[in-house]
Design a protein around this motif. Structure first.
Motif, mmCIF file in Angstrom:
data_model
loop_
_atom_site.group_PDB
_atom_site.id
_atom_site.type_symbol
_atom_site.label_atom_id
_atom_site.label_comp_id
_atom_site.label_asym_id
_atom_site.label_seq_id
_atom_site.Cartn_x
_atom_site.Cartn_y
_atom_site.Cartn_z
ATOM 1 N N LEU A 433 23.905 -38.322 -16.313
ATOM 2 C CA LEU A 433 23.805 -37.610 -15.041
ATOM 3 C C LEU A 433 22.351 -37.465 -14.597
ATOM 4 O O LEU A 433 22.040 -37.586 -13.405
ATOM 5 N N LEU A 434 21.456 -37.205 -15.541
ATOM 6 C CA LEU A 434 20.033 -37.140 -15.202
ATOM 7 C C LEU A 434 19.565 -38.446 -14.575
ATOM 8 O O LEU A 434 18.809 -38.452 -13.597
ATOM 9 N N ARG A 435 20.013 -39.563 -15.142
ATOM 10 C CA ARG A 435 19.572 -40.887 -14.653
ATOM 11 C C ARG A 435 20.141 -41.185 -13.269
ATOM 12 O O ARG A 435 19.440 -41.756 -12.416
ATOM 13 N N ILE A 436 21.377 -40.796 -13.033
ATOM 14 C CA ILE A 436 21.991 -41.041 -11.721
ATOM 15 C C ILE A 436 21.292 -40.201 -10.646
ATOM 16 O O ILE A 436 20.989 -40.694 -9.550
ATOM 17 N N ILE A 437 21.026 -38.938 -10.945
ATOM 18 C CA ILE A 437 20.327 -38.075 -9.982
ATOM 19 C C ILE A 437 18.915 -38.591 -9.742
ATOM 20 O O ILE A 437 18.391 -38.521 -8.621
ATOM 21 N N GLU A 438 18.294 -39.102 -10.784
ATOM 22 C CA GLU A 438 16.961 -39.696 -10.635
ATOM 23 C C GLU A 438 16.987 -40.829 -9.615
ATOM 24 O O GLU A 438 16.076 -40.944 -8.770
ATOM 25 N N ASP A 439 18.028 -41.669 -9.655
ATOM 26 C CA ASP A 439 18.171 -42.742 -8.663
ATOM 27 C C ASP A 439 18.350 -42.178 -7.259
ATOM 28 O O ASP A 439 17.764 -42.685 -6.291
ATOM 29 N N GLY A 471 10.946 -36.268 -15.826
ATOM 30 C CA GLY A 471 10.448 -35.769 -17.104
ATOM 31 C C GLY A 471 11.549 -35.299 -18.030
ATOM 32 O O GLY A 471 11.396 -35.369 -19.263
ATOM 33 N N TYR A 472 12.651 -34.795 -17.475
ATOM 34 C CA TYR A 472 13.737 -34.331 -18.338
ATOM 35 C C TYR A 472 14.306 -35.480 -19.170
ATOM 36 O O TYR A 472 14.678 -35.279 -20.328
ATOM 37 N N ARG A 473 14.377 -36.652 -18.588
ATOM 38 C CA ARG A 473 14.877 -37.804 -19.352
ATOM 39 C C ARG A 473 13.781 -38.391 -20.224
ATOM 40 O O ARG A 473 13.990 -38.637 -21.424
ATOM 41 N N GLU A 474 12.596 -38.626 -19.641
ATOM 42 C CA GLU A 474 11.555 -39.344 -20.377
ATOM 43 C C GLU A 474 10.928 -38.495 -21.485
ATOM 44 O O GLU A 474 10.622 -39.024 -22.557
ATOM 45 N N LYS A 479 11.386 -39.119 -25.466
ATOM 46 C CA LYS A 479 10.208 -38.886 -26.303
ATOM 47 C C LYS A 479 10.490 -37.928 -27.451
ATOM 48 O O LYS A 479 9.970 -38.115 -28.559
ATOM 49 N N ASN A 480 11.308 -36.905 -27.204
ATOM 50 C CA ASN A 480 11.527 -35.870 -28.210
ATOM 51 C C ASN A 480 12.870 -36.019 -28.924
ATOM 52 O O ASN A 480 12.937 -36.306 -30.111
ATOM 53 N N TYR A 481 13.958 -35.803 -28.182
ATOM 54 C CA TYR A 481 15.283 -35.708 -28.804
ATOM 55 C C TYR A 481 15.681 -37.006 -29.497
ATOM 56 O O TYR A 481 16.097 -37.002 -30.660
ATOM 57 N N SER A 482 15.557 -38.135 -28.804
ATOM 58 C CA SER A 482 16.021 -39.399 -29.400
ATOM 59 C C SER A 482 15.159 -39.799 -30.588
ATOM 60 O O SER A 482 15.656 -40.406 -31.542
ATOM 61 N N GLN A 483 13.858 -39.456 -30.566
ATOM 62 C CA GLN A 483 12.998 -39.781 -31.706
ATOM 63 C C GLN A 483 13.426 -38.993 -32.940
ATOM 64 O O GLN A 483 13.488 -39.538 -34.051
ATOM 65 N N PRO A 542 13.204 -24.834 -17.515
ATOM 66 C CA PRO A 542 14.472 -25.130 -18.196
ATOM 67 C C PRO A 542 15.384 -25.982 -17.321
ATOM 68 O O PRO A 542 15.515 -25.738 -16.118
ATOM 69 N N LEU A 543 16.016 -26.977 -17.946
ATOM 70 C CA LEU A 543 16.863 -27.895 -17.184
ATOM 71 C C LEU A 543 18.011 -27.162 -16.507
ATOM 72 O O LEU A 543 18.347 -27.447 -15.352
ATOM 73 N N GLY A 544 18.654 -26.228 -17.219
ATOM 74 C CA GLY A 544 19.770 -25.505 -16.624
ATOM 75 C C GLY A 544 19.372 -24.756 -15.371
ATOM 76 O O GLY A 544 20.093 -24.749 -14.371
ATOM 77 N N LYS A 545 18.204 -24.122 -15.401
ATOM 78 C CA LYS A 545 17.725 -23.393 -14.226
ATOM 79 C C LYS A 545 17.401 -24.347 -13.086
ATOM 80 O O LYS A 545 17.750 -24.098 -11.927
#
Length: 714
Positions: A433-439, A471-474, A479-483, A542-545
């Motif tokens: 969803l982050l990626r779709i909204i980014e588009d 930034g939420y995705r990258e 950078k953080n979660y997937s690593q 915060p992403l939720g906010k």
């Protein structure tokens, strides 16, 4: 004779060993011992340097002075001021001319216990040499005083940043309070006002901490425990003045302050609630990681005796307070008198306002139910829109579970790490969803917004939110979660029983905390103790906010568009609302949106107003997914962190290759559905539409069912 045999032979030239050590550089004691055991050899010493008669003549007078124990005369060799007594070393000039402190002299066995505590995995302040700890302490005394670079450069700096974040949240709460409430800060009988007044001094104290930390950085070289005395002393001098209230009491004080401020109509309740949550979570971090995490350092700096860390701050208070330069009168304590008075006042207030409180409670419940119903309806429309853009992805079956990786990996080419996220992990849907909204935001940046004062966001905040969105995705995910997830899964795959090791447990709980604090604020975590995040979220809100604010803003704009659609009248908040939309960067969503709205044929539906409504729908879906406590994302029973089969990690899944075919088939179905609707309403025949085309270069344009103004779609 026996002594001569025991002495090592003089086999090296004078100065040869010193030159060899210089060429080799600094060698770790453990490494030196290992090399000596493997290579073996004979121990030898240097030969004596040849005597220099002229030098001996110059040295002879000095030797006589020392032997006679006579005080040197002024100007005579060996003269000068006497060395200060040993006690004078307790205070010395530190970096940048500030007063520094030396460590107290303590028995070796007590120092050994404190060192082992700092080396433990719970603290990781000093390096653990394992079996060579005793040898290093005997032969390399200076090394035992050093702290790890990772602690000095990252952990300690993170603590200071979190202290500043907590202070900023409290400062914002005080600023949000009306002047009438601020006047109460000087009332000594109220614990909550004393508490706020103490915290109001933190910004200045944190500046002092940063000054001390900057002096340590400027000193260069290895950082020692002694060098950190000004930093640690300033931190505890500030924090311990409220620490003894305990976390539960502090959380209660924040709740009391929140309800107090809620009585003022000019206070914005939602913003205040977010600040209170940040303050409470900030204090939890300070209590668990700063106060407890720096405990061994404070113990070494002020105590001559090792003490249990769990009881150090109570049993060792008589040593701590003089070191910090404060007394018990500087501390906020939950005394019985304060508790009794607060309890009596609360009971009296409850009896007096019981009926009014119940009425307010019911009003809040009704309002929350209405908001949740509206959010659910907007989210349902958003998921229907997502199913139009990406048919077959599973947007309408999220409650039963769906794997987004096979569908979206070929479209977006997510980097390594996304493949490891389990379908049962709500982060997977969140990232898509982050990626779709980014588009979508690539098109929204071309829209001119002029939001009025009563809008959920002003124009500047909206532009900044869209700018930060990537930034939420990258940062948070890639950078953080997937690593961290790759690190955990790779270790799990290569090391037996890794999940039961201390490092494995710590990494697992770190990922759970990142799941909650990066993405899902209502995600429940069942863990034995508070764990610090491996990485901070930086300056991103915060992403939720952010998702909630954007959803409300775009819903506000959608209402304006719906009211002006029939006559295409101008909208003050969106000056170019009826202009054709334009994407700065063509992407997956823009191609599909062009096909749905007929952008290549200059359809009047391919306008900014329609783009805003589509974006509002996807934002509503994300907001519900993250912030609604009943969304499938909060189902902890189905949660799985990483993709697996039979308990073993799985690193991929079969990818789909028919996404475009599914989209074209869906376009044809929409066109046929629109044609049937037109046939059922002959009084208003629709404009003639060209027959559907199936070439991939230009997919068919659907009828106006997919366009702006049709409630079936949005």
């Amino acid at each position: 004779m026996a002594e001569e045999q025991k002495r090592p032979k003089a086999v090296y030239e004078p100065g040869e060993l010193a030159r060899t050590r210089k060429n080799l550089g600094e060698i770790d004691p453990e490494e030196a011992m290992l090399i000596a055991n493997r290579l073996g050899g004979v121990v030898g010493v240097e030969k004596a340097a040849p005597a220099n008669p002229s030098l001996m003549k110059r040295m002879r007078p000095r030797l006589r002075v020392i032997q006679r124990n006579q005080p040197p005369k002024a100007g005579q060799a060996g003269g000068g001021p006497k060395a200060p007594p040993k006690a004078a070393s307790a205070v010395r000039e530190g970096p940048a001319g500030t007063k520094g402190y030396s460590l107290p002299s303590i028995p070796p066995q007590e120092e050994r216990k404190m060192d082992l505590l700092m080396m433990s995995e719970d603290y990781q302040i000093k390096r653990d040499y394992g079996a060579f700890n005793f040898l290093v302490a005997r032969l390399f005394k200076k090394r035992t005083g050093r702290v790890l670079d990772s602690f000095a450069q990252r952990t300690l700096l993170t603590h200071i940043n979190r202290l500043q974040g907590f202070s900023a949240a409290v400062f914002s709460i005080v600023q949000a309070a009306p002047d009438a409430y601020k006047e109460n800060l000087d009332r000594p009988e109220e614990l909550k006002f004393k508490f706020l007044k103490k915290l109001a001094l933190w910004p200045k104290l944190i500046d002092e901490i940063r000054t001390h930390y900057g002096a340590v950085e400027q000193a260069g070289g290895p950082v020692t425990v002694e060098m950190l005395i000004p930093v640690v002393r300033s931190i505890y001098r500030m924090v311990l003045q409220v620490y003894y209230l305990r976390s539960s009491r502090i959380a209660g004080l924040f709740r009391t302050i929140f309800f107090d401020l809620g009585e003022y109509p000019e206070v914005k309740k939602k913003e205040l609630a977010a600040l209170m949550r940040n303050a409470v979570s900030g204090w939890q971090y300070i209590n668990a990681n700063v106060v407890q995490g720096l405990c061994p350092l404070l113990m070494r700096m002020c105590s001559a005796q090792y003490m249990d860390p769990d009881t150090f701050f109570t049993a060792g208070a008589q040593r701590i307070l003089p070191f910090l330069g404060i007394t018990k009168y500087d501390l906020l304590l939950p005394g019985k008198q304060q508790e009794n008075r607060a309890g009596l006042e609360a009971q009296a207030g409850e009896r007096k306002n019981d009926e009014a409180a119940r009425e307010r409670e019911l009003a809040v419940l009704r309002r929350n139910a209405r908001i949740r119903q509206e959010r659910q309806q907007q989210a349902d429309r958003g998921f229907k829109l997502l199913d139009m853009l990406f048919p077959g992805a599973g947007w309408l079956s999220l409650t039963t579970g769906t794997d987004m990786y096979p569908y979206f990996q070929p479209l977006y080419q997510f980097p390594d790490g996304f493949n490891l996220v389990a379908p049962e992990n709500p982060v997977q849907v969140t990232v898509v969803l982050l990626r779709i909204i980014e588009d979508l935001f690539y098109g929204c940046r071309g829209i001119r917004f002029s939001l009025p004062e009563g809008a959920p966001q002003d124009s500047e905040d909206l532009s900044q939110a869209m700018f930060d969105w990537m930034g939420y995705r990258e940062i948070l995910f890639e950078k953080n979660y997937s690593q961290d997830l790759k690190n955990y899964v790779n270790n799990l795959n290569s090391k037996t029983e890794f999940q039961h090791s201390a490092l494995g447990k710590k990494l697992y709980f770190t990922l759970l905390w990142e799941t909650k604090f990066y993405f899902l604020p209502f995600f429940k975590i069942d863990m034995p103790s508070m764990e610090k995040l491996a990485r901070d979220a930086g300056k991103l809100p915060p992403l939720g906010k952010s998702a909630g604010d954007l959803r409300r803003t775009f819903a506000f704009l959608t209402e304006k568009i719906d009211g002006a659609f029939a006559a295409r009248t101008p909208i003050e908040e969106i000056p170019n609302v009826w202009d054709k939309y334009r994407f700065d960067l063509e992407n997956v969503v823009s191609h599909r949106l062009n096909a749905l709205l007929g952008a290549k044929k200059n359809s009047p539906m391919a306008v900014n107003g329609n783009l805003i409504k589509y974006t509002a729908g996807v934002l509503a879906a994300l907001d519900w997914w993250l912030n609604d406590e009943d969304s499938p994302a909060q189902d902890q029973e189905k949660f799985k962190l990483f993709r697996s089969a039979g308990g073993e990690p799985v690193f991929t899944a079969p990818l789909m290759n028919n996404q475009n075919e599914l989209f074209k088939n869906n376009l044809r179905a929409l066109a046929m559905q629109s044609a049937r609707h037109a046939a059922e309403a002959p009084a208003e025949p629709p404009p003639q539409a060209e027959p559907p085309r199936s070439t991939p270069e230009e997919p068919p344009e659907p009828a106006q069912g997919a366009a702006l103004g049709d409630g079936a779609v949005m």
